[in-house]
Scaffold this motif. Structure first.
Motif, PDB file in Angstrom:
ATOM      1  N   ASP A  75     -36.225 -11.202 -51.329  1.00 23.20           N
ATOM      2  CA  ASP A  75     -37.534 -10.541 -51.247  1.00 23.20           C
ATOM      3  C   ASP A  75     -38.421 -11.191 -50.187  1.00 23.20           C
ATOM      4  N   GLY A  76     -37.795 -11.517 -49.034  1.00 21.80           N
ATOM      5  CA  GLY A  76     -38.535 -12.086 -47.916  1.00 21.80           C
ATOM      6  C   GLY A  76     -38.767 -13.577 -47.981  1.00 21.80           C
ATOM      7  N   ARG A  77     -38.220 -14.261 -49.000  1.00 21.82           N
ATOM      8  CA  ARG A  77     -38.461 -15.700 -49.168  1.00 21.82           C
ATOM      9  C   ARG A  77     -37.141 -16.457 -49.213  1.00 21.82           C
ATOM     10  N   GLU A  78     -37.064 -17.544 -48.470  1.00 18.62           N
ATOM     11  CA  GLU A  78     -35.893 -18.409 -48.489  1.00 18.62           C
ATOM     12  C   GLU A  78     -35.805 -19.118 -49.838  1.00 18.62           C
ATOM     13  N   ILE A  79     -34.637 -19.031 -50.511  1.00 14.80           N
ATOM     14  CA  ILE A  79     -34.517 -19.610 -51.849  1.00 14.80           C
ATOM     15  C   ILE A  79     -33.756 -20.933 -51.865  1.00 14.80           C
ATOM     16  N   LEU A  82     -35.031 -24.422 -53.705  1.00  9.85           N
ATOM     17  CA  LEU A  82     -36.002 -24.219 -54.778  1.00  9.85           C
ATOM     18  C   LEU A  82     -35.675 -25.114 -55.974  1.00  9.85           C
ATOM     19  N   THR A  83     -36.682 -25.638 -56.597  1.00 14.83           N
ATOM     20  CA  THR A  83     -36.507 -26.471 -57.784  1.00 14.83           C
ATOM     21  C   THR A  83     -37.635 -26.185 -58.766  1.00 14.83           C
ATOM     22  N   GLY A  84     -37.492 -26.697 -59.980  1.00 18.94           N
ATOM     23  CA  GLY A  84     -38.560 -26.644 -60.967  1.00 18.94           C
ATOM     24  C   GLY A  84     -39.002 -25.231 -61.320  1.00 18.94           C
ATOM     25  N   ALA A  85     -40.300 -25.016 -61.335  1.00 21.10           N
ATOM     26  CA  ALA A  85     -40.876 -23.744 -61.757  1.00 21.10           C
ATOM     27  C   ALA A  85     -40.471 -22.604 -60.834  1.00 21.10           C
ATOM     28  N   GLU A  86     -40.357 -22.885 -59.525  1.00 21.24           N
ATOM     29  CA  GLU A  86     -39.966 -21.828 -58.590  1.00 21.24           C
ATOM     30  C   GLU A  86     -38.538 -21.357 -58.861  1.00 21.24           C
ATOM     31  N   ARG A  88     -37.023 -21.547 -61.752  1.00 22.04           N
ATOM     32  CA  ARG A  88     -37.064 -20.853 -63.036  1.00 22.04           C
ATOM     33  C   ARG A  88     -37.547 -19.416 -62.859  1.00 22.04           C
ATOM     34  N   ASP A  89     -38.531 -19.213 -62.004  1.00 21.49           N
ATOM     35  CA  ASP A  89     -39.003 -17.858 -61.723  1.00 21.49           C
ATOM     36  C   ASP A  89     -37.914 -17.012 -61.062  1.00 21.49           C
ATOM     37  N   LEU A  90     -37.127 -17.641 -60.176  1.00 21.22           N
ATOM     38  CA  LEU A  90     -36.021 -16.921 -59.541  1.00 21.22           C
ATOM     39  C   LEU A  90     -34.991 -16.504 -60.577  1.00 21.22           C
ATOM     40  N   ARG A  91     -34.685 -17.390 -61.520  1.00 25.38           N
ATOM     41  CA  ARG A  91     -33.717 -17.071 -62.561  1.00 25.38           C
ATOM     42  C   ARG A  91     -34.151 -15.854 -63.379  1.00 25.38           C
ATOM     43  N   ARG A  92     -35.443 -15.706 -63.563  1.00 26.30           N
ATOM     44  CA  ARG A  92     -35.932 -14.564 -64.339  1.00 26.30           C
ATOM     45  C   ARG A  92     -35.648 -13.244 -63.624  1.00 26.30           C
ATOM     46  N   GLU A  93     -35.655 -13.250 -62.296  1.00 27.62           N
ATOM     47  CA  GLU A  93     -35.487 -12.017 -61.531  1.00 27.62           C
ATOM     48  C   GLU A  93     -34.061 -11.804 -61.048  1.00 27.62           C
ATOM     49  N   MET A  94     -33.195 -12.808 -61.204  1.00 21.69           N
ATOM     50  CA  MET A  94     -31.815 -12.692 -60.735  1.00 21.69           C
ATOM     51  C   MET A  94     -30.891 -13.253 -61.809  1.00 21.69           C
ATOM     52  N   GLN A  95     -30.172 -12.373 -62.495  1.00 21.73           N
ATOM     53  CA  GLN A  95     -29.340 -12.773 -63.622  1.00 21.73           C
ATOM     54  C   GLN A  95     -27.853 -12.577 -63.318  1.00 21.73           C
ATOM     55  N   PHE A  96     -27.006 -13.246 -64.107  1.00 20.22           N
ATOM     56  CA  PHE A  96     -25.572 -13.326 -63.841  1.00 20.22           C
ATOM     57  C   PHE A  96     -24.788 -12.851 -65.063  1.00 20.22           C
ATOM     58  N   ILE A  97     -23.754 -12.043 -64.826  1.00 19.40           N
ATOM     59  CA  ILE A  97     -22.787 -11.676 -65.864  1.00 19.40           C
ATOM     60  C   ILE A  97     -21.467 -12.338 -65.491  1.00 19.40           C
ATOM     61  N   PHE A  98     -20.965 -13.203 -66.363  1.00 17.96           N
ATOM     62  CA  PHE A  98     -19.787 -13.985 -66.028  1.00 17.96           C
ATOM     63  C   PHE A  98     -18.505 -13.239 -66.379  1.00 17.96           C
ATOM     64  N   GLN A  99     -17.411 -13.694 -65.768  1.00 21.77           N
ATOM     65  CA  GLN A  99     -16.129 -13.017 -65.915  1.00 21.77           C
ATOM     66  C   GLN A  99     -15.597 -13.088 -67.339  1.00 21.77           C
ATOM     67  N   ASP A 100     -15.619 -14.272 -67.935  1.00 19.49           N
ATOM     68  CA  ASP A 100     -15.079 -14.459 -69.275  1.00 19.49           C
ATOM     69  C   ASP A 100     -16.215 -14.369 -70.284  1.00 19.49           C
ATOM     70  N   PRO A 101     -16.297 -13.290 -71.043  1.00 25.75           N
ATOM     71  CA  PRO A 101     -17.439 -13.128 -71.947  1.00 25.75           C
ATOM     72  C   PRO A 101     -17.442 -14.118 -73.101  1.00 25.75           C
ATOM     73  N   PHE A 102     -16.285 -14.728 -73.417  1.00 24.65           N
ATOM     74  CA  PHE A 102     -16.251 -15.654 -74.545  1.00 24.65           C
ATOM     75  C   PHE A 102     -16.728 -17.040 -74.149  1.00 24.65           C
ATOM     76  N   SER A 103     -16.216 -17.566 -73.021  1.00 18.83           N
ATOM     77  CA  SER A 103     -16.602 -18.918 -72.617  1.00 18.83           C
ATOM     78  C   SER A 103     -18.050 -18.980 -72.141  1.00 18.83           C
ATOM     79  N   SER A 104     -18.645 -17.838 -71.794  1.00 21.66           N
ATOM     80  CA  SER A 104     -20.037 -17.847 -71.328  1.00 21.66           C
ATOM     81  C   SER A 104     -21.037 -17.743 -72.474  1.00 21.66           C
ATOM     82  N   LEU A 105     -20.545 -17.592 -73.718  1.00 18.56           N
ATOM     83  CA  LEU A 105     -21.428 -17.494 -74.878  1.00 18.56           C
ATOM     84  C   LEU A 105     -21.235 -18.729 -75.761  1.00 18.56           C
ATOM     85  N   ASN A 106     -22.329 -19.366 -76.134  1.00 15.14           N
ATOM     86  CA  ASN A 106     -22.273 -20.564 -76.983  1.00 15.14           C
ATOM     87  C   ASN A 106     -21.805 -20.162 -78.383  1.00 15.14           C
ATOM     88  N   PRO A 107     -20.629 -20.657 -78.816  1.00 17.97           N
ATOM     89  CA  PRO A 107     -20.109 -20.224 -80.121  1.00 17.97           C
ATOM     90  C   PRO A 107     -20.945 -20.696 -81.303  1.00 17.97           C
TER      91      PRO A 107
END
Length: 366
Positions: A75-79, A82-86, A88-107
């Motif tokens: 969105d026009g900004r070099e990422i 980035l650390t800390g709050a910045e 964390r804000d990026l994580r809110r707008e960019m999410q990940f779906i992992f390949q293995d649905p079982f290992s990516s979920l805390n049992p």
């Protein structure tokens, strides 16, 4: 056309192997000088063989790992950096779906806690509002609200991937990156999960980035596709054009491997000989030349640049402008006018190159 929401500029990621007993450590060139941009609202696919750098590129784009060189612009900004709050804000707008649905979920966590965790971390809503949001997301991915009290091991692989999708959507992201999101699922379930992703993309106005090696899936969902080989993008363009008329020999070979129904239609099979080269010491010149059917002397010495062709296509091949790669076309398929013109323009050049290649092989055998 919408503006670019994510851009990669000269993106590189090199991994240093363990230092041997004697000599210097080796460097694995996982991603090497990648350039592209992703338009807001599109489904952008990155495809290629296993080990070509797709997953590493996805993690670079989402800042899960740092780049060795180059930059990622969101969105026009070099990422990068980035650390800390910045971050964390990026994580809110960019999410990940992992390949293995079982290992990516805390049992140890319930489904409700897993989906609600991003809401809690980002301080979104009250506890009651979070519970209501979790129930809503479960409905949207085809599960029931009472499933929130169960644990991941109580679900099938397809259901666990739906939970992963719900968790990725919890914070209201603008970009969702799916790293082989259906490859670990049964074929009968893959279509359901893909349809869910497409429906949610339209409903939430998402930009989807799909990493995959199953081109039959990509063919139906992607707006544009980037083809990777040994850490580099060798072809990029509109998915319909790339699938109809591949302009790089590697793309041709990948597409020819897609199974087709037994309808009697003939299919030209383009085989890739040998295994991918070692990314520690990639070949000189074009990285694909050791396995390419159309290899010429220039391919062995000079690296082709990813250059623009017509209609937004970009291809890294010395002969992309004068070679028709018609590998997966069948006689009973109607060609779009633009594709027909390309075939007519390049057919003579391809015939000439094929003849030269065969002649060289005969001379070598003699």
């Amino acid at each position: 056309m919408n503006a670019p929401i994510l851009q990669a500029r000269g993106l590189m990621r090199h991994f240093i192997t363990n230092k041997p007993l004697f000599g210097a450590p080796s460097i694995v060139q996982a991603v090497n000088g990648v350039d592209f941009e992703i338009i807001e609202g599109e489904t952008f696919a990155i495809v290629g063989e296993s080990g070509c750098g797709k997953s590493t590129l996805a993690r670079l784009l989402s800042h899960l790992i740092e780049a060795s060189e180059g930059s990622v612009i969101y969105d026009g900004r070099e990422i990068s950096g980035l650390t800390g709050a910045e971050l964390r804000d990026l994580r809110r707008e960019m999410q990940f779906i992992f390949q293995d649905p079982f290992s990516s979920l805390n049992p140890r966590m319930t489904v409700g806690a897993l989906i609600g965790e991003p809401l809690r971390i980002h301080k979104i809503g009250t506890p009651a509002e979070r519970r209501a949001k979790v129930a809503e997301l479960l409905r949207k991915v085809g599960l029931r609200p009472e499933h929130a009290d169960r644990y991941p091991h109580e679900f099938s692989g397809g259901q666990r991937q739906r939970i992963g999708i719900a968790r990725a959507l919890a914070t209201g992201p603008r970009i969702v990156i799916g790293d082989e999101p259906v490859s670990a699922l049964d074929v009968s379930i893959q279509a359901q999960v893909v349809n869910i992703l497409e429906d949610l993309k339209d409903e939430f106005g998402l930009t989807l980035i799909i990493i995959a090696h199953d081109l039959a899936v990509i063919r139906h969902v992607a707006d544009r596709v980037a083809v990777m080989y040994l850490g580099e993008i060798v072809e990029l363009g509109e998915a319909a054009e790339v699938f109809a008329a591949p302009a790089h020999p590697y793309t041709e070979a990948l597409l020819s491997a897609i199974p087709i129904p037994a309808t009697g239609a003939r299919k030209v099979q383009t085989k890739i000989e040998g295994d991918p080269p070692n990314p520690i010491s990639p070949p000189s010149g074009c990285r694909f030349h050791t396995r390419c059917t159309y290899v010429q002397d220039i391919c062995r010495t000079e690296r082709p640049q990813l250059r623009d062709m017509d209609q937004g296509r970009r291809v890294a091949c010395h002969f992309a402008d004068n070679m028709s790669l018609e590998g997966i076309r069948t006689d009973n398929q109607a060609r779009p006018p633009a594709v027909a013109r390309r075939f007519a323009r390049y057919s003579a050049a391809r015939a000439s190159m094929t003849a030269n290649t065969e002649s060289a092989k005969l001379e070598k055998e003699e």
